[in-house]
Write a protein that holds these residues in place. Structure first.
Motif, short mmCIF file in Angstrom:
data_model
loop_
_atom_site.label_atom_id
_atom_site.label_comp_id
_atom_site.label_asym_id
_atom_site.label_seq_id
_atom_site.Cartn_x
_atom_site.Cartn_y
_atom_site.Cartn_z
N TYR A 1 1.05 9.56 7.95
CA TYR A 1 0.13 8.47 7.64
C TYR A 1 0.12 7.46 8.77
CZ TYR A 1 4.31 5.67 6.58
OH TYR A 1 5.52 5.01 6.68
N VAL B 1 -4.27 4.26 -6.25
CA VAL B 1 -3.91 3.38 -5.14
C VAL B 1 -4.96 2.29 -4.97
CG1 VAL B 1 -3.57 3.26 -2.65
CG2 VAL B 1 -2.57 5.15 -3.93
N THR C 1 -4.89 10.24 -7.28
CA THR C 1 -3.97 9.43 -6.48
C THR C 1 -4.70 8.31 -5.77
OG1 THR C 1 -2.42 11.26 -6.16
CG2 THR C 1 -2.39 9.51 -4.52
N MET C 2 -5.81 8.63 -5.10
CA MET C 2 -6.52 7.61 -4.33
C MET C 2 -7.17 6.57 -5.25
SD MET C 2 -5.71 8.47 -1.35
CE MET C 2 -6.68 7.27 -0.44
N LEU D 1 -4.34 9.62 6.26
CA LEU D 1 -3.25 10.30 5.57
C LEU D 1 -3.37 11.80 5.79
CD1 LEU D 1 -3.68 8.56 2.07
CD2 LEU D 1 -2.19 7.79 3.94
N TYR E 1 0.83 -1.20 0.00
CA TYR E 1 0.00 0.00 0.00
C TYR E 1 0.87 1.25 0.00
CZ TYR E 1 -3.68 3.31 1.14
OH TYR E 1 -4.55 4.37 1.11
N LEU F 1 1.01 4.11 -2.86
CA LEU F 1 0.75 5.51 -2.51
C LEU F 1 1.92 6.40 -2.95
CD1 LEU F 1 -0.97 7.66 -1.11
CD2 LEU F 1 0.12 7.00 1.06
#
Length: 228
Positions: free
Chosen positions: A54, A80, A76-77, A63, A36, A40
């Motif tokens: 985080y 991920v 980004t999320m 985060l 993870y 990220l």
């Protein structure tokens, strides 16, 4: 009351919470935590998101990040989520979703609440009674921010850097912050802001940001309790 649209402002830190679907476990062994964090780091570099703090819990993630553009955090999320779930499903021969439908995020004013958010995030394992001290938990940024351990994911925020002119003194000052409890009002404001896509900040900061984005950014008053 309908949920506010999420608020993304380039250059303003955000507290992000990503939860497992139905609060189910999302990390199953050490390599999953490492995966993870790597997902990220790569996504943040690609889309322009700096990670300041985080913590990865067993069924959710906190985060503290700053996006470079309006779209940076969502991209980004999403990246991920796709990369991590794909590899976890393949590894454990599972299928379907792993995370809740969407992450939560609230803006954090750097003048007062930013360092509080750092502490709130890194103290999560202590509040959950998983460890006695934040340095005992391996899957958080505390070792980097408080002890100076190398972490290629972490980008120090200017407010953190302003604690002291040298890394050693800065880390010492940061550790000193953890000797005092976070005021309950500050905790509640951070939680409400994240749940409501609002702003944890001073009234002046909230007013200035509201004028900039053209909408109310202050959290609604407490009603039903928000989740930890």
């Amino acid at each position: 009351m309908p949920r506010k649209p999420r608020l993304f402002v380039p250059g303003v830190p955000q507290h992000v919470v990503q939860r497992g679907n139905n609060r189910q476990q999302t990390f199953f062994d050490e390599s999953d935590f490492q995966l993870y964090l790597e997902c990220l780091r790569l996504a943040g570099e690609e889309f322009g998101v700096s990670v300041h703090a985080y913590v990865l819990m067993t069924n959710h993630v906190h985060l503290l990040v700053t996006p470079d553009s309006v779209e940076a955090l969502s991209r980004t999320m999403q990246s991920v989520g796709r990369q991590y779930v794909l590899r976890i499903n393949r590894k454990y021969r599972r299928s379907g979703t792993l995370w809740e439908g969407r992450f939560r995020a609230g803006l954090v004013g750097s003048e007062r609440y930013l360092l509080t958010c750092y502490r709130y995030i890194e103290l999560n394992p202590v509040r959950a009674h998983m460890v006695v001290a934040p340095g005992e938990y391996p899957w958080s940024s505390y070792a980097s921010n408080a002890l100076g351990d190398f972490d290629d994911l972490i980008v120090p925020h200017d407010r953190y850097l302003s604690l002291a002119p040298t890394p050693e003194r800065r880390q010492e000052r940061y550790r000193e912050l953890f000797s005092a409890a976070i005021p309950g009002g500050d905790l509640n404001l951070l939680r409400r802001a994240t749940e409501q896509s609002a702003v944890a900040g001073t009234e002046d900061f909230q007013c200035r940001l509201a004028q900039k984005v053209g909408r109310d950014v202050s959290p609604r008053p407490p009603g039903r309790p928000v989740r930890k």
